[in-house]
Design a protein around this motif. Structure first.
Motif, PDB file in Angstrom:
ATOM      1  N   GLN A  34       0.860  -1.183   0.000  1.00 20.25           N
ATOM      2  CA  GLN A  34       0.000   0.000   0.000  1.00 20.25           C
ATOM      3  C   GLN A  34       0.892   1.228   0.000  1.00 20.25           C
ATOM      4  O   GLN A  34       1.710   1.403   0.908  1.00 20.25           O
ATOM      5  CB  GLN A  34      -0.910   0.000   1.229  1.00 20.25           C
ATOM      6  N   MET A  35       0.723   2.067  -1.004  1.00 16.71           N
ATOM      7  CA  MET A  35       1.580   3.240  -1.165  1.00 16.71           C
ATOM      8  C   MET A  35       0.735   4.497  -1.037  1.00 16.71           C
ATOM      9  O   MET A  35      -0.144   4.741  -1.861  1.00 16.71           O
ATOM     10  CB  MET A  35       2.284   3.199  -2.528  1.00 16.71           C
ATOM     11  N   ASN A  36       0.988   5.275  -0.003  1.00 14.24           N
ATOM     12  CA  ASN A  36       0.265   6.514   0.244  1.00 14.24           C
ATOM     13  C   ASN A  36       1.209   7.709   0.128  1.00 14.24           C
ATOM     14  O   ASN A  36       2.429   7.548   0.175  1.00 14.24           O
ATOM     15  CB  ASN A  36      -0.370   6.489   1.630  1.00 14.24           C
ATOM     16  N   SER A  37       0.645   8.877   0.014  1.00 10.98           N
ATOM     17  CA  SER A  37       1.431  10.117  -0.071  1.00 10.98           C
ATOM     18  C   SER A  37       2.530   9.984  -1.116  1.00 10.98           C
ATOM     19  O   SER A  37       3.694  10.337  -0.866  1.00 10.98           O
ATOM     20  CB  SER A  37       2.031  10.449   1.301  1.00 10.98           C
ATOM     21  N   LEU A  38       2.170   9.511  -2.279  1.00 10.63           N
ATOM     22  CA  LEU A  38       3.158   9.270  -3.325  1.00 10.63           C
ATOM     23  C   LEU A  38       3.785  10.563  -3.820  1.00 10.63           C
ATOM     24  O   LEU A  38       3.138  11.620  -3.874  1.00 10.63           O
ATOM     25  CB  LEU A  38       2.516   8.516  -4.485  1.00 10.63           C
ATOM     26  N   LYS A  39       5.060  10.458  -4.170  1.00  6.42           N
ATOM     27  CA  LYS A  39       5.838  11.593  -4.650  1.00  6.42           C
ATOM     28  C   LYS A  39       6.337  11.290  -6.062  1.00  6.42           C
ATOM     29  O   LYS A  39       6.490  10.126  -6.431  1.00  6.42           O
ATOM     30  CB  LYS A  39       7.044  11.818  -3.736  1.00  6.42           C
ATOM     31  N   PRO A  40       6.634  12.311  -6.850  1.00  2.01           N
ATOM     32  CA  PRO A  40       7.165  12.067  -8.195  1.00  2.01           C
ATOM     33  C   PRO A  40       8.409  11.177  -8.172  1.00  2.01           C
ATOM     34  O   PRO A  40       8.615  10.374  -9.099  1.00  2.01           O
ATOM     35  CB  PRO A  40       7.476  13.475  -8.702  1.00  2.01           C
ATOM     36  N   GLU A  41       9.220  11.287  -7.137  1.00  3.32           N
ATOM     37  CA  GLU A  41      10.437  10.469  -7.051  1.00  3.32           C
ATOM     38  C   GLU A  41      10.149   9.003  -6.766  1.00  3.32           C
ATOM     39  O   GLU A  41      11.063   8.169  -6.784  1.00  3.32           O
ATOM     40  CB  GLU A  41      11.409  11.033  -6.004  1.00  3.32           C
TER      41      GLU A  41
END
Length: 127
Positions: free
Chosen positions: A82-89
């Motif tokens: 589960q991936m939250n608060s995703l960033k461009p990096e």
């Protein structure tokens, strides 16, 4: 031979969430330590998160702590990220990996220790 299939990748805006799943072909997935790695374009593959064979122990790369959660359900033969608060990096191809392991205390964070790999799932995070 264990075949791993990732699903759930895609395109999301920064701050959004995605959930990756890994479905191994091996019915006794509970005998495998598993992990997630990623590889961005032009960069080396890097560790993201890992879980012991029964999920009792987990490990995370510093850059995902507090944002990503690895979990597994051995009865359903699946592992998820589960991936939250995703960033461009966070943009990269994400790979599921597995290695046979009977101890619930062992977590592998080094890619060379894994024997089986999925084909990868693209995750793209836009501004």
């Amino acid at each position: 031979q264990v075949q791993l299939v990732e699903s759930g990748g895609g395109l999301v805006e920064a701050g959004g969430s995605l959930r990756l799943s890994c479905a191994p072909s091996e019915r006794t997935v509970s005998n495998y330590a598993m992990g997630w790695f990623r590889q961005a374009s032009g960069k080396e593959r890097e560790f993201v998160a890992a879980t012991s064979q029964n999920g009792a122990r987990t490990s995370y790369a510093d850059f995902v702590k507090g944002r990503f959660t690895i979990s597994r359900d051995n009865r359903k033969n699946t592992m998820s990220l589960q991936m939250n608060s995703l960033k461009p990096e966070d943009t990269a191809v994400y790979f599921c990996a597995a290695v046979r392991q009977y101890s619930s205390a062992i977590v592998y964070t080094t890619d060379t220790l894994y024997h089986y790999w999925g084909q990868g799932a693209q995750v793209t995070v836009s501004l």
